[in-house]
Design an enzyme around this catalytic site. Structure first.
Site, PDB file in Angstrom:
ATOM      1  N   ARG A 132       0.847  -1.123  -0.137  1.00 20.06           N
ATOM      2  CA  ARG A 132       0.310  -0.040   0.460  1.00 20.06           C
ATOM      3  C   ARG A 132       0.750   1.333   0.142  1.00 20.06           C
ATOM      4  NH1 ARG A 132      -3.299  -2.608   4.071  1.00 20.06           N
ATOM      5  NH2 ARG A 132      -4.961  -3.928   3.598  1.00 20.06           N
ATOM      6  N   LYS A 172       1.604  11.128 -12.068  1.00 15.83           N
ATOM      7  CA  LYS A 172       0.935   9.952 -12.185  1.00 15.83           C
ATOM      8  C   LYS A 172       1.682   8.722 -12.906  1.00 15.83           C
ATOM      9  CE  LYS A 172      -2.622  13.345 -14.965  1.00 15.83           C
ATOM     10  NZ  LYS A 172      -2.800  13.134 -16.849  1.00 15.83           N
ATOM     11  N   GLU A 192       6.655  18.997 -25.605  1.00 11.30           N
ATOM     12  CA  GLU A 192       6.227  18.905 -24.003  1.00 11.30           C
ATOM     13  C   GLU A 192       7.314  20.523 -23.607  1.00 11.30           C
ATOM     14  OE1 GLU A 192       3.908  16.942 -22.973  1.00 11.30           O
ATOM     15  OE2 GLU A 192       3.725  15.279 -24.626  1.00 11.30           O
ATOM     16  N   LYS A 206       4.216  23.120 -14.759  1.00 11.17           N
ATOM     17  CA  LYS A 206       3.566  22.050 -14.981  1.00 11.17           C
ATOM     18  C   LYS A 206       3.270  21.701 -13.591  1.00 11.17           C
ATOM     19  CE  LYS A 206       3.111  16.709 -15.577  1.00 11.17           C
ATOM     20  NZ  LYS A 206       2.854  15.881 -16.078  1.00 11.17           N
ATOM     21  N   GLU A 257      -6.575  16.109 -11.664  1.00 13.60           N
ATOM     22  CA  GLU A 257      -7.349  16.598 -12.504  1.00 13.60           C
ATOM     23  C   GLU A 257      -8.521  16.712 -12.898  1.00 13.60           C
ATOM     24  OE1 GLU A 257      -5.481  13.584 -15.872  1.00 13.60           O
ATOM     25  OE2 GLU A 257      -5.309  14.860 -16.532  1.00 13.60           O
ATOM     26  N   ASN A 307      -2.868  18.733 -21.219  1.00 14.17           N
ATOM     27  CA  ASN A 307      -3.183  17.956 -22.743  1.00 14.17           C
ATOM     28  C   ASN A 307      -3.569  19.200 -24.007  1.00 14.17           C
ATOM     29  OD1 ASN A 307      -3.556  15.581 -21.382  1.00 14.17           O
ATOM     30  ND2 ASN A 307      -5.411  16.464 -20.553  1.00 14.17           N
ATOM     31  N   HIS A 359      -2.217  16.613 -27.242  1.00 15.48           N
ATOM     32  CA  HIS A 359      -2.664  15.783 -26.734  1.00 15.48           C
ATOM     33  C   HIS A 359      -3.820  14.457 -27.556  1.00 15.48           C
ATOM     34  CE1 HIS A 359       0.994  16.122 -24.465  1.00 15.48           C
ATOM     35  NE2 HIS A 359       0.946  15.345 -24.161  1.00 15.48           N
ATOM     36  N   HIS A 388      -2.379  11.972 -29.415  1.00 16.66           N
ATOM     37  CA  HIS A 388      -2.984  10.211 -29.147  1.00 16.66           C
ATOM     38  C   HIS A 388      -3.813   9.758 -30.423  1.00 16.66           C
ATOM     39  CE1 HIS A 388      -3.152  11.320 -24.027  1.00 16.66           C
ATOM     40  NE2 HIS A 388      -1.853  10.712 -24.678  1.00 16.66           N
ATOM     41  N   HIS A 437       5.766   9.591 -29.594  1.00 15.70           N
ATOM     42  CA  HIS A 437       5.045  10.355 -28.118  1.00 15.70           C
ATOM     43  C   HIS A 437       4.654  11.865 -28.766  1.00 15.70           C
ATOM     44  CE1 HIS A 437       2.288  11.963 -25.203  1.00 15.70           C
ATOM     45  NE2 HIS A 437       2.616  12.327 -24.913  1.00 15.70           N
TER      46      HIS A 437
END
Lengths: 364, 364
Positions: free
Chosen positions: A122, A144, A186, A228, A238, A246, A249, A253, A266
């Site tokens: 955990r 993330k 980015e 960021k 978020e 995004n 993105h 994507h 990417h």
């Protein structure tokens, strides 16, 4: 021995941490020992990064019991199955709740290792050592973590913050030029989203950045992380402004999806996606043509693709965009621009502007 | 139609929530609809609970798109593999980030569902509907979610709080008496840990509790949850006082381990474990003999085992205790008592007291 360390502070109450930026710090024990509270360390890396940097990192861990998991290189191994294999290894030792997980590698290693650290008993300590520009400016902030599912990327994961991030500029020397440019997409994004002064700084300094000048690299990493961080701090999980990150993105994507994550990196897909968002913004009358051209020029100088591509058709991209997880109640939400450095979340746009943008850039 | 709802408030800043306790509320839509923000609901349950309560729960979800996963009943299915199968199902639909996960069942369902909710798209809404006394008084507070690993229990998981907990007393009617008693071990534990008045209340009201008197059941659930909550609120991630909740658990886990999770239910093992902790405390001179006898008597009235067992030997228990995850640097940390209602974390005890306790209770 080392140059001075530049830091970027990420403020998230009791989960706050520092990003440490310098050349040659990944082998410096002073950067680690105060942050590794137990005796046990679990290094997760891949076979490529291992051969370049694992020995150096281990020099920074004297007296620690160091276990290592070497994964094959590639996004296709960022799965729940791989995470399960890492848990098996950790429990076979066994590693206790005081273990610290060290992620040595790019985004795939960072995302998977963070998820493993979040879930092992955990939650155990976690230090990120990103070795690509993309992971230094992107996944080192925001917490993330996660793995992909066969049906879609990053579907299983956790928000989990590292104890600190060690961004060693020396690792960028071994990065392929295309991967470096992918990270630059980015970096440029942060300027476009909400930092027009940074965008101008990039326009003036892009040559020295591309030549890997240390001071310039330090500045793009520091400023990207802080930009960021300011958004993440306002919106850790978020639900609002973080969505601005995004930019490019949803288009990007879609490009990655229809090309099956093959030829397009990417950042290359995101770079073209930002240009598409810029084009759509000009069609709406929100961005000047001259601004569109400045964006195109900066992307080009960062050696990112800016031309219409034969790799996909408009309707393919459209369909992939509709399947994106950012679609709320069937409506595609896009990040568009009202001038350079002023991105906004837009659900109220002319569908024809979207269609024309897709047709201009997707010529397959 | 329903009796009034009794509530226990769990205060964890922006993760605060309410436990709702009443007879017959699991089919009451007023308990759910304000907490299910999207259109999609994912019910996770097992085949036994499904046949008893799933239809009733679905009546509380009018107009929602309800998906369900029915797992086989049993702790052996609380694995990362099962979690992976649930993710597969959720992504096949696909369910979006606004989905709410409903856990309908006992601790196994609650732990696994909470972990799934914590990780699905990095976290979606989660409502617990515990259907056993043990899960109503234990796993409904604390946010511990997770799955077992073949080598040890609860090794992979997350701290993740539900939106609310719906504890329906009517589900206790279908619970086997041994399972009810197993839950009572945890109830008695809260009195022993830090609520001597509750222990006395239990001594006076144990008969009506065992006869399932509604007011008495409501009181034991409410008070148990609040007692646990006060400790969890001080120590959400279990670094300090929360460890007191492990009273009886180091002995109990050892009993479960050496009997291979077969004949002993969790609460039965914990009940005997608490009695062993009490005995060890009397040997140290910290607990009166009369207090030991009161504890023994209350456990017995709750129909929990209190006699020495031939199911295990002292050295087996000792070895299993050494492997427990609460062992810090090789030293077994125990929760012992300085009087009823005054548990403490103890690392400085006479090893002979531990040995004698093991020999008295393990006579296999």
């Amino acid at each position: 021995m080392n140059q001075e360390v530049t830091t970027a502070q990420i403020n998230l109450e009791n989960r706050s941490y520092e990003i440490r930026i310098a050349h040659g710090i990944l082998g410096d024990q002073r950067e680690f020992l105060d942050w590794i509270t137990g005796d046990q360390v679990m290094v997760i890396t891949n076979n490529v990064v291992q051969s370049l940097y694992l020995d150096q990192l281990k020099q920074a861990l004297p007296g620690k019991h160091v276990e290592e998991v070497i994964l094959p290189d590639g996004e296709q191994f960022k799965t729940l199955k791989t995470a399960g294999e890492v848990f098996d290894k950790m429990l076979a030792v066994p590693l206790d709740r005081q273990v610290t997980v060290l992620a040595l590698g790019g985004g795939v290693i960072g995302d998977l290792s963070g998820f493993v650290a979040a879930c092992y008993q955990r939650g155990v300590g976690f230090i990120q050592i990103p070795t690509t520009l993309l992971s230094q400016v992107d996944s080192s902030v925001g917490g993330k973590t996660g793995v992909n599912h066969s049906s879609a990327k990053n579907m299983i994961g956790a928000f989990y913050q590292p104890l600190r991030v060690i961004a060693d500029l020396s690792t960028l020397r071994t990065l392929e030029p295309r991967q470096f440019s992918s990270g630059m997409a980015e970096v440029i994004k942060y300027g476009l989203v909400n930092d027009p002064a940074f965008f101008e700084w990039l326009e003036q300094n892009i040559d020295s950045v591309m030549q890997h000048d240390r001071a310039s690299l330090t500045e793009i990493i520091r400023r990207s992380c802080l930009n960021k961080a300011r958004l993440v701090e306002q919106d850790e999980r978020e639900s609002g402004v973080r969505a601005l990150l995004n930019l490019g993105h949803t288009f990007g994507h879609a490009i990655e999806t229809v090309t099956a994550y093959g030829p397009w990196l990417h950042g290359e897909a995101v770079g073209l996606g930002m240009l598409m968002a810029a084009r759509m913004s000009t069609l709406q009358g929100w961005l000047k043509d001259s601004e569109f051209l400045r964006i195109q020029s900066l992307l080009e100088k960062a050696r990112l693709p800016v031309n219409p591509s034969k790799d996909f058709r408009p309707e393919e991209l459209r369909e992939a965009m509709n399947r994106d997880k950012k679609v709320l109640a069937g409506k595609i939400r896009l990040i568009l621009m009202q001038g350079i450095g002023h991105a906004w979340i837009c659900q109220d746009y002319d569908p024809k502007a979207l269609q024309q943008t897709l047709e201009e850039f997707a010529i397959g």
